[in-house]
Design an enzyme around this catalytic site. Structure first.
Site, PDB file in Angstrom:
ATOM      1  N   LYS A 176       0.866  -1.184   0.000  1.00 27.34           N
ATOM      2  CA  LYS A 176       0.000   0.000   0.000  1.00 27.34           C
ATOM      3  C   LYS A 176       0.900   1.232   0.000  1.00 27.34           C
ATOM      4  O   LYS A 176       1.540   1.552   0.987  1.00 27.34           O
ATOM      5  CB  LYS A 176      -0.899   0.019   1.230  1.00 27.34           C
ATOM      6  CG  LYS A 176      -2.010   1.039   1.037  1.00 27.34           C
ATOM      7  CD  LYS A 176      -2.491   1.676   2.307  1.00 27.34           C
ATOM      8  CE  LYS A 176      -1.602   2.749   2.826  1.00 27.34           C
ATOM      9  NZ  LYS A 176      -1.438   3.938   1.992  1.00 27.34           N
ATOM     10  N   GLY A 230       6.097   4.338   9.149  1.00 26.04           N
ATOM     11  CA  GLY A 230       5.258   5.529   9.289  1.00 26.04           C
ATOM     12  C   GLY A 230       5.349   6.036  10.716  1.00 26.04           C
ATOM     13  O   GLY A 230       6.304   5.733  11.440  1.00 26.04           O
ATOM     14  N   THR A 234       0.303   5.942  14.075  1.00 23.57           N
ATOM     15  CA  THR A 234      -0.322   4.949  13.189  1.00 23.57           C
ATOM     16  C   THR A 234       0.183   3.544  13.549  1.00 23.57           C
ATOM     17  O   THR A 234      -0.582   2.577  13.476  1.00 23.57           O
ATOM     18  CB  THR A 234      -0.018   5.280  11.712  1.00 23.57           C
ATOM     19  OG1 THR A 234      -0.416   6.624  11.464  1.00 23.57           O
ATOM     20  CG2 THR A 234      -0.755   4.376  10.771  1.00 23.57           C
ATOM     21  N   GLU A 252       8.546   0.339  11.717  1.00 24.38           N
ATOM     22  CA  GLU A 252       9.628   1.340  11.630  1.00 24.38           C
ATOM     23  C   GLU A 252       8.956   2.687  11.792  1.00 24.38           C
ATOM     24  O   GLU A 252       8.328   3.188  10.856  1.00 24.38           O
ATOM     25  CB  GLU A 252      10.334   1.242  10.275  1.00 24.38           C
ATOM     26  CG  GLU A 252      11.077  -0.061  10.060  1.00 24.38           C
ATOM     27  CD  GLU A 252      12.394  -0.130  10.818  1.00 24.38           C
ATOM     28  OE1 GLU A 252      12.974   0.932  11.110  1.00 24.38           O
ATOM     29  OE2 GLU A 252      12.839  -1.249  11.116  1.00 24.38           O
ATOM     30  N   CYS A 286      12.886  10.397   9.250  1.00 27.01           N
ATOM     31  CA  CYS A 286      12.692   9.871  10.605  1.00 27.01           C
ATOM     32  C   CYS A 286      13.935  10.013  11.471  1.00 27.01           C
ATOM     33  O   CYS A 286      13.829  10.236  12.668  1.00 27.01           O
ATOM     34  CB  CYS A 286      12.269   8.415  10.521  1.00 27.01           C
ATOM     35  SG  CYS A 286      13.398   7.425   9.528  1.00 27.01           S
ATOM     36  N   GLU A 385       7.658  14.615  17.626  1.00 26.36           N
ATOM     37  CA  GLU A 385       8.303  14.662  16.319  1.00 26.36           C
ATOM     38  C   GLU A 385       7.624  15.758  15.488  1.00 26.36           C
ATOM     39  O   GLU A 385       6.402  15.793  15.395  1.00 26.36           O
ATOM     40  CB  GLU A 385       8.117  13.305  15.634  1.00 26.36           C
ATOM     41  CG  GLU A 385       8.791  13.217  14.294  1.00 26.36           C
ATOM     42  CD  GLU A 385       8.542  11.883  13.582  1.00 26.36           C
ATOM     43  OE1 GLU A 385       7.409  11.371  13.627  1.00 26.36           O
ATOM     44  OE2 GLU A 385       9.491  11.369  12.973  1.00 26.36           O
TER      45      GLU A 385
HETATM   46  P1  NAD Z   1       1.601   8.068   8.773  1.00 27.25           P
HETATM   47  O1  NAD Z   1       1.760   7.212   9.968  1.00 27.25           O
HETATM   48  O2  NAD Z   1       0.671   9.214   8.867  1.00 27.25           O
HETATM   49  O3  NAD Z   1       1.087   7.202   7.531  1.00 27.25           O
HETATM   50  C1  NAD Z   1       1.827   6.100   7.009  1.00 27.25           C
HETATM   51  C2  NAD Z   1       0.892   5.252   6.182  1.00 27.25           C
HETATM   52  O4  NAD Z   1      -0.019   4.566   7.029  1.00 27.25           O
HETATM   53  C3  NAD Z   1       0.051   6.045   5.202  1.00 27.25           C
HETATM   54  O5  NAD Z   1       0.272   5.527   3.908  1.00 27.25           O
HETATM   55  C4  NAD Z   1      -1.383   5.809   5.658  1.00 27.25           C
HETATM   56  O6  NAD Z   1      -2.254   5.674   4.560  1.00 27.25           O
HETATM   57  C5  NAD Z   1      -1.294   4.520   6.438  1.00 27.25           C
HETATM   58  N1  NAD Z   1      -2.289   4.393   7.506  1.00 27.25           N
HETATM   59  C6  NAD Z   1      -2.824   5.387   8.234  1.00 27.25           C
HETATM   60  N2  NAD Z   1      -3.687   4.870   9.161  1.00 27.25           N
HETATM   61  C7  NAD Z   1      -3.669   3.525   9.001  1.00 27.25           C
HETATM   62  C8  NAD Z   1      -4.315   2.442   9.671  1.00 27.25           C
HETATM   63  N3  NAD Z   1      -5.150   2.655  10.685  1.00 27.25           N
HETATM   64  N4  NAD Z   1      -4.050   1.192   9.265  1.00 27.25           N
HETATM   65  C9  NAD Z   1      -3.176   0.969   8.257  1.00 27.25           C
HETATM   66  N5  NAD Z   1      -2.539   1.952   7.579  1.00 27.25           N
HETATM   67  C10 NAD Z   1      -2.775   3.215   7.946  1.00 27.25           C
HETATM   68  O7  NAD Z   1       3.063   8.564   8.364  1.00 27.25           O
HETATM   69  P2  NAD Z   1       3.497   9.524   7.171  1.00 27.25           P
HETATM   70  O8  NAD Z   1       3.088  10.918   7.452  1.00 27.25           O
HETATM   71  O9  NAD Z   1       3.103   8.929   5.874  1.00 27.25           O
HETATM   72  O10 NAD Z   1       5.108   9.412   7.297  1.00 27.25           O
HETATM   73  C11 NAD Z   1       5.844  10.152   8.216  1.00 27.25           C
HETATM   74  C12 NAD Z   1       6.152   9.312   9.439  1.00 27.25           C
HETATM   75  O11 NAD Z   1       6.883   8.157   9.057  1.00 27.25           O
HETATM   76  C13 NAD Z   1       7.055  10.039  10.440  1.00 27.25           C
HETATM   77  O12 NAD Z   1       6.592   9.788  11.740  1.00 27.25           O
HETATM   78  C14 NAD Z   1       8.414   9.381  10.237  1.00 27.25           C
HETATM   79  O13 NAD Z   1       9.280   9.443  11.339  1.00 27.25           O
HETATM   80  C15 NAD Z   1       8.023   7.983   9.904  1.00 27.25           C
HETATM   81  N6  NAD Z   1       9.100   7.293   9.187  1.00 27.25           N
HETATM   82  C16 NAD Z   1       9.803   6.320   9.845  1.00 27.25           C
HETATM   83  C17 NAD Z   1      10.871   5.692   9.213  1.00 27.25           C
HETATM   84  C18 NAD Z   1      11.703   4.646   9.913  1.00 27.25           C
HETATM   85  O14 NAD Z   1      12.516   4.011   9.262  1.00 27.25           O
HETATM   86  N7  NAD Z   1      11.556   4.461  11.216  1.00 27.25           N
HETATM   87  C19 NAD Z   1      11.188   6.040   7.897  1.00 27.25           C
HETATM   88  C20 NAD Z   1      10.436   7.027   7.267  1.00 27.25           C
HETATM   89  C21 NAD Z   1       9.388   7.647   7.914  1.00 27.25           C
END
Ligand code: NAD
Length: 484
Positions: A176, A230, A234, A252, A286, A385
């Site tokens: 996704k 993400g 979430t 992650e 991140c 964050e």
């Molecule tokens: P987000 O958590 O808002 O969304 C991530 C994805 O989850 C989206 O595609 C969304 O459609 C999906 N989603 C939302 N609710 C859901 C649910 N209930 N069930 C399943 N899927 C769902 O994050 P974002 O704004 O897309 O990305 C930024 C975040 O990602 C920041 O917090 C960042 O630190 C983190 N991140 C972490 C890493 C890592 O390696 N640890 C790498 C990159 C980004």
């Protein structure tokens, strides 16, 4: 296609499928221009994709063919390489990052895919004889169907970081992508579709705008593993959504990386590394440095140097050669940072106040870098964050104080230390509760080195040999030689 613009569809069992809902535009965050359209999927399409992935997995040949899996991954790396320039242009346009950052993303993704192509043929179990004739065979078996949910900030790297080990391990997958970067994702799926050794159903992809598809993947009885990248918020919802089916989770999540500067640090190096390490991808990474923890004795010098370096940064579109920091992902993200700047001015002491630039950048998702000082560890400005170009400066009195402050948030993703004292570097790096600690540098990520979070930054590890573990089960087959 909508006019001459690309149309990103869903990819299921080797077919491109339009969704039931209305097409959605994808825009360039630098100027609001519509770049193309994507077809959002649905829970029903997710089910269709899971059925395709399940059927291929249950047929057994993919799971039992490490050489074919290696070949398929090498083919995918070659196709990504052939599409590299096109993908770089698309990443810059759809995500807003700098061209140099997009090139780095593509090079890292290709390298990662080749790394796991090699590992696919090196997944070995163990044998031992616990007593004469009592033979144990420990097999490493693919976990099944993996659901992969990726964010927008590095849409190719973060996809390949989960997809490559999942395929290497012998899983089949349903991806996704993020709604902010569907065109980049669809171009990667075209590379997937062109790999002759990749059977139909090994990689499926369902777009969405909202949470329906992600929730359906997490709830599905037929998905064995969720690999999610993400935010921590979430991640918690996914953990709750996965509880009824007791799914394996690879999470992650978010970070709040501290960078600790000791008085013996090379200040030129610290300033250079931390300017790049905090403003990379406009702070939307991140592991970006978000808290500068500086020894009291070095505070004034560091503050003056970092202020100068931050104020010299040219914010602008990723495709302009003079730009040193690109756009944020969208206008709401820009506006969120603008209100955080106001709050930082009220609660802390402003060192450099960022703003929305004027002229032709005023309508884009741009905001210049902010630095502020703060002493209150409990403030949400320190604890949360922000995912943007805003960094706090905090001071510490001694090594113990530095460690205490570095560990004072609920995150544990990454940190860095700047010192020329190797003994101190060794001590402090072990005392910090984060999955990665960089010494005299910040933000070095590559395929061979595991990454992941302590505490609320996640579960499991990606990259490296441990990146396979999320997608493998261990099976114990026991036999008594006398009885066979
Ligand atoms: P987000 O958590 O808002 O969304 C991530 C994805 O989850 C989206 O595609 C969304 O459609 C999906 N989603 C939302 N609710 C859901 C649910 N209930 N069930 C399943 N899927 C769902 O994050 P974002 O704004 O897309 O990305 C930024 C975040 O990602 C920041 O917090 C960042 O630190 C983190 N991140 C972490 C890493 C890592 O390696 N640890 C790498 C990159 C980004």
């Amino acid at each position: 296609m909508s006019g001459n613009q690309p149309d990103a569809r869903n990819f299921i069992a080797g077919e491109w499928i339009a969704g039931d809902g209305e097409k959605r535009p994808s825009t360039n965050p630098a100027d609001g221009r519509v770049l193309g359209y994507y077809s959002p999927g649905s829970a029903a399409l997710t089910e269709q994709a899971v059925v395709a992935a399940r059927a291929l997995f249950d047929a057994g040949t993919w799971a039992a063919s490490p050489r074919i899996r290696a070949q398929a991954l090498f083919e995918l790396a070659d196709r990504l390489e052939a599409a590299r320039d096109e993908l770089v242009d698309l990443i810059v346009a759809e995500n807003g990052k700098l061209r140099s950052e997009a090139i780095g993303e593509m090079m890292g993704s290709i390298s990662e895919t080749r790394y796991y192509a090699g590992l696919a043929r090196n997944i070995f179990g163990r044998t031992f004889e616990g007593a004469p004739g009592s033979i144990s065979l420990l097999h490493r078996e693919p976990a099944g169907v993996a659901g992969i949910i990726v964010p927008w900030n590095a849409p190719v790297t973060l996809l390949m970081r989960s997809l490559a080990p999942a395929l290497a391990a012998g899983c089949t997958t349903v991806v996704k992508p993020a709604p902010q970067t569907p065109l980049v994702h669809a171009r990667v799926m075209r590379c997937v579709a062109e790999c002759p050794s990749l059977p139909k159903g090994a990689v499926n992809s369902v777009n969405e705008n909202g949470t329906e598809v992600g929730e359906a993947l997490v709830a599905s009885e037929d998905v064995d593993v969720i690999s999610f990248t993400g935010s921590s918020a979430t991640g918690k919802k996914i953990m709750a959504g996965a509880a009824p089916t007791l799914k394996r989770l690879s999470l992650e999540l978010g970070g709040k990386a501290p960078a600790i500067v000791f008085p013996d640090a090379d200040m030129d190096l610290a300033t250079r590394e931390l300017t790049r390490g905090s403003l990379v991808m406009a702070g939307q990474m991140c592991v970006a440095a978000t808290r500068f923890l500086v020894h009291e004795a070095a505070h004034e010098e560091f503050r003056s140097r970092i202020r100068q370096a931050f104020s010299a940064i040219k914010t602008g579109p990723g495709d302009r050669s003079e730009s040193q920091m690109g756009a944020m992902i969208d206008l709401p993200s820009r506006d969120r940072i603008v209100s955080l700047i106001e709050r930082a001015g009220d609660e802390g002491r402003m060192v450099l106040k960022g703003a929305v630039p004027g002229g032709d950048l005023a309508q884009g998702a741009f905001v210049t870098p902010t630095l502020f000082e703060i002493d209150d560890l409990a403030s949400p400005l320190v604890q949360e964050e922000h995912f943007g170009p805003i960094v706090s400066i905090e001071t510490f009195a001694d090594e113990a104080d530095a460690v205490r402050k570095a560990n004072a948030t609920r995150y544990g993703l990454a940190a860095s230390l700047f010192t020329t004292d190797l003994n101190r570097a060794t001590r402090v790096s072990r005392a910090i509760r984060t999955g990665t600690v960089w010494l005299n540098c910040h933000t070095r990520l590559f395929a061979e080195g595991e990454t992941g979070g302590y505490r609320q930054s996640g579960l499991g590890r990606l990259h490296g040999v441990e990146g396979l573990n999320d997608f493998l089960e261990t099976k114990h087959v026991y036999l008594e030689a006398g009885a066979v």
